[in-house]
Design a protein around this motif. Sequence first.
Motif, PDB file in Angstrom:
ATOM      1  N   MET A 153     -33.071 135.405 108.223  1.00 29.82           N
ATOM      2  CA  MET A 153     -32.160 134.930 107.540  1.00 29.82           C
ATOM      3  C   MET A 153     -31.822 135.006 106.390  1.00 29.82           C
ATOM      4  O   MET A 153     -31.896 135.396 105.280  1.00 29.82           O
ATOM      5  N   PRO A 154     -30.388 135.996 106.264  1.00 28.76           N
ATOM      6  CA  PRO A 154     -29.721 136.181 105.664  1.00 28.76           C
ATOM      7  C   PRO A 154     -28.720 134.993 104.220  1.00 28.76           C
ATOM      8  O   PRO A 154     -29.145 133.857 104.693  1.00 28.76           O
ATOM      9  N   LYS A 155     -28.854 135.651 102.947  1.00 28.98           N
ATOM     10  CA  LYS A 155     -28.677 134.354 102.209  1.00 28.98           C
ATOM     11  C   LYS A 155     -26.499 134.783 101.767  1.00 28.98           C
ATOM     12  O   LYS A 155     -26.337 135.697 102.056  1.00 28.98           O
ATOM     13  N   VAL A 156     -26.041 133.323 101.842  1.00 33.24           N
ATOM     14  CA  VAL A 156     -24.789 133.258 101.367  1.00 33.24           C
ATOM     15  C   VAL A 156     -24.108 133.157  99.961  1.00 33.24           C
ATOM     16  O   VAL A 156     -24.659 132.347  99.543  1.00 33.24           O
ATOM     17  N   VAL A 157     -23.156 134.510  99.661  1.00 32.52           N
ATOM     18  CA  VAL A 157     -23.104 134.084  98.390  1.00 32.52           C
ATOM     19  C   VAL A 157     -22.012 133.575  98.375  1.00 32.52           C
ATOM     20  O   VAL A 157     -20.936 134.009  98.543  1.00 32.52           O
ATOM     21  N   LYS A 158     -21.659 132.090  97.371  1.00 34.17           N
ATOM     22  CA  LYS A 158     -20.708 132.126  97.563  1.00 34.17           C
ATOM     23  C   LYS A 158     -19.594 131.671  96.488  1.00 34.17           C
ATOM     24  O   LYS A 158     -19.628 132.655  95.772  1.00 34.17           O
ATOM     25  N   LYS A 159     -18.385 131.565  96.429  1.00 31.99           N
ATOM     26  CA  LYS A 159     -17.355 132.023  95.439  1.00 31.99           C
ATOM     27  C   LYS A 159     -17.953 131.202  94.170  1.00 31.99           C
ATOM     28  O   LYS A 159     -17.095 131.476  93.302  1.00 31.99           O
ATOM     29  N   ASP A 160     -17.776 130.230  94.305  1.00 37.29           N
ATOM     30  CA  ASP A 160     -18.818 129.581  92.672  1.00 37.29           C
ATOM     31  C   ASP A 160     -20.308 130.182  92.393  1.00 37.29           C
ATOM     32  O   ASP A 160     -21.005 129.941  91.882  1.00 37.29           O
ATOM     33  N   ASN A 161     -20.400 131.554  93.461  1.00 36.03           N
ATOM     34  CA  ASN A 161     -21.871 132.161  92.307  1.00 36.03           C
ATOM     35  C   ASN A 161     -23.013 131.546  93.679  1.00 36.03           C
ATOM     36  O   ASN A 161     -24.195 131.781  93.608  1.00 36.03           O
ATOM     37  N   THR A 162     -23.250 129.899  94.296  1.00 36.58           N
ATOM     38  CA  THR A 162     -24.444 129.449  94.436  1.00 36.58           C
ATOM     39  C   THR A 162     -24.324 130.557  95.990  1.00 36.58           C
ATOM     40  O   THR A 162     -24.201 130.925  96.611  1.00 36.58           O
ATOM     41  N   ILE A 163     -25.666 130.461  96.239  1.00 37.06           N
ATOM     42  CA  ILE A 163     -25.969 130.671  98.088  1.00 37.06           C
ATOM     43  C   ILE A 163     -26.907 129.973  98.504  1.00 37.06           C
ATOM     44  O   ILE A 163     -27.595 129.142  97.822  1.00 37.06           O
ATOM     45  N   GLU A 164     -26.504 130.300  99.608  1.00 37.91           N
ATOM     46  CA  GLU A 164     -27.333 129.375 100.270  1.00 37.91           C
ATOM     47  C   GLU A 164     -27.105 130.055 101.697  1.00 37.91           C
ATOM     48  O   GLU A 164     -27.332 130.951 102.132  1.00 37.91           O
ATOM     49  N   ARG A 165     -27.859 129.179 102.906  1.00 38.65           N
ATOM     50  CA  ARG A 165     -28.536 129.692 104.093  1.00 38.65           C
ATOM     51  C   ARG A 165     -26.943 130.450 104.920  1.00 38.65           C
ATOM     52  O   ARG A 165     -26.243 129.367 104.851  1.00 38.65           O
ATOM     53  N   PHE A 166     -27.579 130.967 105.028  1.00 38.55           N
ATOM     54  CA  PHE A 166     -26.232 131.427 106.502  1.00 38.55           C
ATOM     55  C   PHE A 166     -26.151 130.290 107.542  1.00 38.55           C
ATOM     56  O   PHE A 166     -27.385 130.251 108.363  1.00 38.55           O
ATOM     57  N   ASN A 167     -24.974 129.821 107.870  1.00 38.55           N
ATOM     58  CA  ASN A 167     -25.273 128.632 108.882  1.00 38.55           C
ATOM     59  C   ASN A 167     -24.115 129.863 109.848  1.00 38.55           C
ATOM     60  O   ASN A 167     -23.103 128.812 109.251  1.00 38.55           O
ATOM     61  N   ALA A 168     -24.072 129.308 111.361  1.00 38.39           N
ATOM     62  CA  ALA A 168     -23.364 129.573 111.894  1.00 38.39           C
ATOM     63  C   ALA A 168     -22.194 128.654 112.278  1.00 38.39           C
ATOM     64  O   ALA A 168     -21.048 129.057 112.656  1.00 38.39           O
ATOM     65  N   GLU A 169     -22.705 127.510 111.556  1.00 40.07           N
ATOM     66  CA  GLU A 169     -21.917 126.120 112.670  1.00 40.07           C
ATOM     67  C   GLU A 169     -20.481 126.461 112.005  1.00 40.07           C
ATOM     68  O   GLU A 169     -19.434 125.834 112.449  1.00 40.07           O
ATOM     69  N   LYS A 170     -20.475 127.014 110.533  1.00 41.72           N
ATOM     70  CA  LYS A 170     -19.504 126.857 109.746  1.00 41.72           C
ATOM     71  C   LYS A 170     -18.398 127.803 110.173  1.00 41.72           C
ATOM     72  O   LYS A 170     -16.869 128.093 109.743  1.00 41.72           O
ATOM     73  N   ILE A 171     -18.885 129.183 110.523  1.00 42.64           N
ATOM     74  CA  ILE A 171     -18.160 130.261 111.548  1.00 42.64           C
ATOM     75  C   ILE A 171     -16.797 128.959 112.611  1.00 42.64           C
ATOM     76  O   ILE A 171     -15.917 129.917 113.251  1.00 42.64           O
ATOM     77  N   HIS A 172     -17.769 128.407 113.080  1.00 43.08           N
ATOM     78  CA  HIS A 172     -16.677 127.681 113.843  1.00 43.08           C
ATOM     79  C   HIS A 172     -14.922 126.210 113.225  1.00 43.08           C
ATOM     80  O   HIS A 172     -14.447 125.983 114.104  1.00 43.08           O
ATOM     81  N   SER A 173     -15.017 127.545 111.926  1.00 45.15           N
ATOM     82  CA  SER A 173     -13.716 126.555 111.331  1.00 45.15           C
ATOM     83  C   SER A 173     -12.762 127.494 112.135  1.00 45.15           C
ATOM     84  O   SER A 173     -11.712 127.156 111.600  1.00 45.15           O
ATOM     85  N   VAL A 174     -12.966 128.434 112.926  1.00 47.85           N
ATOM     86  CA  VAL A 174     -11.640 129.340 113.294  1.00 47.85           C
ATOM     87  C   VAL A 174     -11.022 127.712 114.409  1.00 47.85           C
ATOM     88  O   VAL A 174     -10.221 128.473 114.692  1.00 47.85           O
ATOM     89  N   LYS A 175     -11.431 126.956 115.035  1.00 50.28           N
ATOM     90  CA  LYS A 175     -11.057 125.880 115.403  1.00 50.28           C
ATOM     91  C   LYS A 175      -9.693 125.431 114.600  1.00 50.28           C
ATOM     92  O   LYS A 175      -8.290 125.934 115.765  1.00 50.28           O
ATOM     93  N   LYS A 176     -10.058 125.553 113.514  1.00 49.38           N
ATOM     94  CA  LYS A 176      -8.435 125.029 112.460  1.00 49.38           C
ATOM     95  C   LYS A 176      -7.568 125.592 112.943  1.00 49.38           C
ATOM     96  O   LYS A 176      -6.462 126.124 113.071  1.00 49.38           O
ATOM     97  N   ALA A 177      -8.268 127.896 112.405  1.00 49.56           N
ATOM     98  CA  ALA A 177      -6.647 128.567 112.552  1.00 49.56           C
ATOM     99  C   ALA A 177      -6.646 128.285 114.502  1.00 49.56           C
ATOM    100  O   ALA A 177      -5.150 128.508 114.224  1.00 49.56           O
ATOM    101  N   ALA A 178      -6.752 128.269 115.102  1.00 55.25           N
ATOM    102  CA  ALA A 178      -6.834 127.748 116.773  1.00 55.25           C
ATOM    103  C   ALA A 178      -5.608 127.170 116.981  1.00 55.25           C
ATOM    104  O   ALA A 178      -4.503 127.609 116.854  1.00 55.25           O
ATOM    105  N   PHE A 179      -6.042 126.286 116.516  1.00 62.28           N
ATOM    106  CA  PHE A 179      -5.148 124.933 116.577  1.00 62.28           C
ATOM    107  C   PHE A 179      -3.521 125.250 115.869  1.00 62.28           C
ATOM    108  O   PHE A 179      -2.899 124.743 116.310  1.00 62.28           O
ATOM    109  N   ARG A 180      -3.682 125.770 114.540  1.00 60.57           N
ATOM    110  CA  ARG A 180      -2.371 126.103 114.141  1.00 60.57           C
ATOM    111  C   ARG A 180      -1.774 126.951 115.094  1.00 60.57           C
ATOM    112  O   ARG A 180      -0.362 126.703 114.836  1.00 60.57           O
ATOM    113  N   CYS A 181      -2.524 127.901 115.805  1.00 59.11           N
ATOM    114  CA  CYS A 181      -1.329 128.663 116.118  1.00 59.11           C
ATOM    115  C   CYS A 181      -1.404 128.423 117.690  1.00 59.11           C
ATOM    116  O   CYS A 181      -1.102 129.207 119.227  1.00 59.11           O
ATOM    117  N   ASP A 182      -1.596 126.577 118.100  1.00 56.69           N
ATOM    118  CA  ASP A 182      -1.490 126.696 119.771  1.00 56.69           C
ATOM    119  C   ASP A 182      -2.771 127.068 120.748  1.00 56.69           C
ATOM    120  O   ASP A 182      -2.245 127.010 121.580  1.00 56.69           O
TER     121      ASP A 182
END
Length: 105
Positions: free
Chosen positions: A1-30
């Motif tokens: 499982m890949p590690k994700v380097v965040k903007k503040d240089n902390t590292i966490e495990r890849f979490n596919a659930e965070k990709i679901h934030s695209v729902k917010k983008a979808a909402f913004r364009c109806d």
Amino acid sequence: MPKVVKKDNTIERFNAEKIHSVKKAAFRCDKVIDADHLNQIADEVYSRVEHREQVTVAELHEMVIAVLAFLQYKEVADAYAEYRYYKQTYAKTFEQLRQDADDVL
């Protein structure tokens, strides 16, 4: 499982659930992206990074945009990118304002 380097240089495990934030983008364009398509988007992004040791958040954002466009969610991809670039610009502007205030003091 890949590690994700965040903007503040902390590292966490890849979490596919965070990709679901695209729902917010979808909402913004109806638009609505159902759970099956959200999972398809997350799976596609994961397949692009699963053999890597680590990936940056910026790289993940670019992959999400590419996958959205590939899956015919062009408007959502544009909204996702627009919001992402807005946040980057806002952060840079805030940092410059903070620096200017420090210089005045």
